[in-house]
Design an enzyme around this catalytic site. Structure first.
Site, mmCIF file in Angstrom:
data_model
loop_
_atom_site.group_PDB
_atom_site.id
_atom_site.type_symbol
_atom_site.label_atom_id
_atom_site.label_comp_id
_atom_site.label_asym_id
_atom_site.label_seq_id
_atom_site.Cartn_x
_atom_site.Cartn_y
_atom_site.Cartn_z
ATOM 1 N N HIS A 278 0.807 -1.229 0.000
ATOM 2 C CA HIS A 278 0.000 0.000 0.000
ATOM 3 C C HIS A 278 0.839 1.276 0.000
ATOM 4 O O HIS A 278 0.456 2.266 -0.593
ATOM 5 C CB HIS A 278 -1.002 -0.006 1.161
ATOM 6 C CG HIS A 278 -0.382 0.176 2.505
ATOM 7 N ND1 HIS A 278 0.285 -0.831 3.161
ATOM 8 C CD2 HIS A 278 -0.301 1.271 3.310
ATOM 9 C CE1 HIS A 278 0.726 -0.382 4.320
ATOM 10 N NE2 HIS A 278 0.396 0.891 4.439
ATOM 11 N N ASP A 279 2.012 1.248 0.654
ATOM 12 C CA ASP A 279 2.826 2.474 0.756
ATOM 13 C C ASP A 279 3.994 2.497 -0.226
ATOM 14 O O ASP A 279 4.905 3.302 -0.076
ATOM 15 C CB ASP A 279 3.377 2.602 2.187
ATOM 16 C CG ASP A 279 2.429 3.396 3.075
ATOM 17 O OD1 ASP A 279 1.531 4.067 2.533
ATOM 18 O OD2 ASP A 279 2.601 3.337 4.307
ATOM 19 N N LYS B 289 5.993 5.442 -1.529
ATOM 20 C CA LYS B 289 6.915 6.237 -0.701
ATOM 21 C C LYS B 289 8.364 6.094 -1.169
ATOM 22 O O LYS B 289 9.238 6.820 -0.704
ATOM 23 C CB LYS B 289 6.786 5.846 0.776
ATOM 24 C CG LYS B 289 5.524 6.413 1.405
ATOM 25 C CD LYS B 289 5.497 6.177 2.904
ATOM 26 C CE LYS B 289 4.235 6.810 3.508
ATOM 27 N NZ LYS B 289 4.064 6.381 4.908
ATOM 28 N N HIS C 87 2.397 9.739 -2.628
ATOM 29 C CA HIS C 87 2.800 8.322 -2.631
ATOM 30 C C HIS C 87 1.654 7.411 -3.082
ATOM 31 O O HIS C 87 1.891 6.290 -3.532
ATOM 32 C CB HIS C 87 3.355 7.887 -1.266
ATOM 33 C CG HIS C 87 2.330 7.583 -0.217
ATOM 34 N ND1 HIS C 87 1.765 8.557 0.574
ATOM 35 C CD2 HIS C 87 1.769 6.412 0.197
ATOM 36 C CE1 HIS C 87 0.900 7.986 1.410
ATOM 37 N NE2 HIS C 87 0.889 6.683 1.207
ATOM 38 N N HIS D 147 -5.986 4.173 -0.214
ATOM 39 C CA HIS D 147 -5.994 3.825 1.217
ATOM 40 C C HIS D 147 -5.966 5.034 2.151
ATOM 41 O O HIS D 147 -6.048 4.882 3.364
ATOM 42 C CB HIS D 147 -4.861 2.840 1.559
ATOM 43 C CG HIS D 147 -3.482 3.421 1.487
ATOM 44 N ND1 HIS D 147 -2.779 3.537 0.303
ATOM 45 C CD2 HIS D 147 -2.668 3.933 2.445
ATOM 46 C CE1 HIS D 147 -1.588 4.066 0.549
ATOM 47 N NE2 HIS D 147 -1.500 4.332 1.838
ATOM 48 N N HIS D 148 -5.841 6.253 1.598
ATOM 49 C CA HIS D 148 -5.906 7.451 2.452
ATOM 50 C C HIS D 148 -7.180 8.249 2.227
ATOM 51 O O HIS D 148 -7.286 9.389 2.664
ATOM 52 C CB HIS D 148 -4.687 8.354 2.215
ATOM 53 C CG HIS D 148 -3.434 7.823 2.857
ATOM 54 N ND1 HIS D 148 -3.261 7.770 4.228
ATOM 55 C CD2 HIS D 148 -2.310 7.290 2.315
ATOM 56 C CE1 HIS D 148 -2.071 7.228 4.502
ATOM 57 N NE2 HIS D 148 -1.468 6.925 3.351
ATOM 58 N N ASP E 277 -4.303 0.264 8.493
ATOM 59 C CA ASP E 277 -3.113 1.104 8.325
ATOM 60 C C ASP E 277 -3.062 2.133 9.463
ATOM 61 O O ASP E 277 -2.026 2.320 10.104
ATOM 62 C CB ASP E 277 -3.202 1.806 6.949
ATOM 63 C CG ASP E 277 -1.999 2.694 6.664
ATOM 64 O OD1 ASP E 277 -0.909 2.407 7.196
ATOM 65 O OD2 ASP E 277 -2.155 3.675 5.902
HETATM 66 FE FE FE2 Z 1 0.064 5.322 2.984
#
Ligand code: FE2
Length: 334
Positions: A197-198, A201, A226, A251-252, A280
């Protein structure tokens, strides 16, 4: 060679033997099935249609059920052409009309054996091809997993705080998704989505990623990137896992529309992204970050409940609580 008339049977057998092939004779379908049972599949069976005990049509059905590739040629009287055609429909390879002509028998036998060889060859290629495709598929999946692991390691090398975060998010997400009824491939996509998911970054500056204090507006804008960047990085090799891409991008997002990158609201946010958003946040709260110490799991659970409806999907928070009923056992260790 199956015929209840011994004379027809013998004379046909002689013709076939003179043609260079071995024969076994049977007086009925039942006897022929018993012979096949003992000796295994034969390259070619010639069977009369009308016989006592078990007729040719029944024999044909039974034999093809057990030996689907066996060549069976029916022997028919002139008046039995309709039945012969029925037999062809049932899977007989051909039929020979009585009275039998020697030349015709030879020609039909050769043709039937040729057809059977082709069938077997096709079957072999098909099976070979299927196993080859399966092997390629397995290898593709393995190299995808290797690629994913490489990406996750690259990110973890850059951001110490993500180390373990991706794996925990993945495991929280999977157990929560199970509560929500996810299975099989959809569950696997959740697992992968949690892991990745990240991933965007990788493109976030380290100074911003590891900044101990609050972020400036510019820095916050930079870090928000990201989500969309992660989707762009993964898109070329995740075409068969659209849920993974949706998790990475969304996801944010927040139910009230105050999230990023698209400001989606409620059910506009993909369900799988709503799952990862909750777990998360929980993992971020319960582990130390550059900018703050961790909260207790009980405290983090309460915070999730407080943000239900505005930030988080109530069904997901419920499912997460059901999946991990004992906060004292959290965070899970990897
Ligand atoms: Fe994230």
């Amino acid at each position: 060679m199956i015929d209840d008339d011994a004379q027809v049977r013998h004379s046909l057998a002689r013709v076939i033997e003179a043609h260079g092939l071995g024969t076994i004779e049977a007086a009925s379908g039942a006897e022929a099935l018993a012979i096949l049972e003992r000796q295994g599949e034969m390259p070619l069976v010639i069977s009369d249609i009308y016989m006592p005990e078990m007729d040719g049509v029944t024999f044909l059905r039974e034999a093809l059920q057990r030996y689907p590739d066996m060549a069976i040629v029916m022997l028919t009287g002139v008046a039995e052409v309709t039945t012969a055609v029925e037999c062809l429909k049932l899977g007989a390879l051909d039929y020979i009309s009585k009275p039998v002509l020697v030349e015709e028998v030879r020609a039909r036998v050769d043709k039937a054996l040729e057809k059977r060889a082709l069938v077997l060859q096709n079957r072999f290629y098909q099976q070979h091809l299927e196993s080859r495709v399966r092997e390629l598929d397995r290898r593709n999946k393995q190299s995808l997993i290797n690629g994913v692991q490489m990406l996750v390691h690259a990110l973890e090398a850059k951001d110490a705080y993500t180390s373990g975060h991706s794996s925990r998010v993945s495991r929280y997400a999977v157990k929560t998704a199970v509560q929500l009824g996810y299975t099989a491939d959809r569950l696997e996509q959740i697992r992968l989505g949690g892991e990745l998911h990240d991933i965007g970054k990788i493109g976030t500056r380290e100074a911003v990623l590891n900044k101990p204090g609050p972020l400036s507006a510019d820095e916050f804008h930079h870090i928000k990137g990201h989500t969309a960047l992660g989707e762009r990085i993964l898109a070329p090799f995740m075409s068969e896992s659209p849920m993974v891409l949706r998790i990475v991008r969304s996801h944010h997002e927040r139910l009230d529309g105050a999230g990023f990158p698209d400001g989606l609201t409620g059910t506009q946010i993909p369900a799988e992204a709503r799952i990862v958003a909750v777990v998360d946040a929980f993992d971020a709260m319960t582990t130390n970050r550059a900018y703050r110490a961790s909260r207790t799991p009980e405290d983090a659970m309460q915070e999730l409940q407080r943000c239900v409806g505005t930030h988080f999907d109530p069904d997901v928070v419920n499912a997460f609580t059901r999946a991990f009923p004992d906060p004292a056992a959290l965070p899970i260790s990897i």
